[in-house]
Design a protein around this motif. Structure first.
Motif, short mmCIF file in Angstrom:
data_model
loop_
_atom_site.label_atom_id
_atom_site.label_comp_id
_atom_site.label_asym_id
_atom_site.label_seq_id
_atom_site.Cartn_x
_atom_site.Cartn_y
_atom_site.Cartn_z
N CYS A 1 1.00 -1.34 0.09
CA CYS A 1 0.14 0.14 -0.36
C CYS A 1 0.92 1.66 0.37
CB CYS A 1 -0.83 -0.01 1.23
SG CYS A 1 -1.85 1.68 1.11
N PRO A 2 0.51 2.56 -0.89
CA PRO A 2 1.30 2.86 -0.84
C PRO A 2 0.86 4.42 0.08
CG PRO A 2 -0.25 3.36 -2.72
CD PRO A 2 -0.20 1.66 -2.20
N ARG B 1 0.18 5.04 3.70
CA ARG B 1 0.51 5.22 4.64
C ARG B 1 -0.42 5.70 5.91
NH1 ARG B 1 3.35 1.90 2.56
NH2 ARG B 1 5.22 1.47 2.65
N CYS B 2 -1.98 5.58 5.77
CA CYS B 2 -2.71 6.63 6.16
C CYS B 2 -2.97 6.62 7.69
CB CYS B 2 -4.23 5.35 5.91
SG CYS B 2 -4.77 5.81 4.57
N PRO B 3 -2.53 7.30 8.33
CA PRO B 3 -2.44 7.63 10.06
C PRO B 3 -3.72 6.20 10.84
CG PRO B 3 -3.11 9.72 9.05
CD PRO B 3 -2.80 8.70 7.85
N CYS C 1 -3.16 2.41 10.28
CA CYS C 1 -3.10 1.29 9.22
C CYS C 1 -3.74 0.58 10.53
CB CYS C 1 -2.94 1.63 8.68
SG CYS C 1 -3.24 0.39 7.98
N PRO D 1 -1.04 -2.75 9.35
CA PRO D 1 0.44 -1.88 8.65
C PRO D 1 1.00 -3.44 8.38
CG PRO D 1 0.16 -2.14 11.38
CD PRO D 1 -0.68 -2.58 10.68
N LEU E 1 1.84 -3.13 4.57
CA LEU E 1 1.74 -1.87 4.23
C LEU E 1 2.99 -1.91 3.04
CD1 LEU E 1 1.95 0.63 6.21
CD2 LEU E 1 0.34 0.24 4.97
N PRO E 2 4.11 -2.78 2.96
CA PRO E 2 5.25 -3.71 2.07
C PRO E 2 4.58 -3.37 0.96
CG PRO E 2 6.44 -3.68 4.43
CD PRO E 2 4.53 -3.57 4.36
N GLU F 1 -3.39 -2.37 -0.33
CA GLU F 1 -4.86 -0.91 -0.66
C GLU F 1 -4.51 -2.49 -1.94
OE1 GLU F 1 -7.38 1.20 -2.83
OE2 GLU F 1 -6.56 1.23 -0.46
#
Length: 102
Positions: free
Chosen positions: A29-30, A32-34, A36, A39, A42-43, A77
């Motif tokens: 996911c690009p 980076r929502c506060p 998340c 997490p 994400l990578p 995402e």
């Protein structure tokens, strides 16, 4: 062959949308929502490389065996993996299943 990085698949859940769902979490996911909630997804590196055909076959099996009513695409995402997510959504629609994207 269309592939995607997949963090997790839950073939039948009632926690990720209405009814029984086939849930797919994409890895990466690009945004980076506060706050998340995933997490670890994400990578973009990690997870398993899966073909859309394999996921669609697993979806078919879940529909026939567990009465799955739809697919839920999560992440990571899903829209960062648009070609694979769209192809899996199309496979679901061909079976008359609903699609939700989180």
């Amino acid at each position: 062959t269309l592939t995607a990085q997949i963090a997790q698949v839950v073939p039948c859940t009632e926690a990720e949308g209405p009814g029984r769902r086939f849930a797919v979490w994409f890895q990466g996911c690009p945004l980076r929502c506060p706050g998340c909630c995933n997490p670890e997804f994400l990578p973009f590196k990690g997870g398993d490389t899966r073909t859309v055909a394999d996921l669609a076959d697993q979806l078919r099996h879940a529909h026939e065996t567990d009465g799955v009513e739809g697919v839920s695409l999560l992440g990571g995402e899903p829209f960062a993996h648009a070609p694979a997510a769209a192809a899996l959504a199309a496979a679901a629609h061909l079976r008359g299943l609903t699609v939700m994207v989180y």
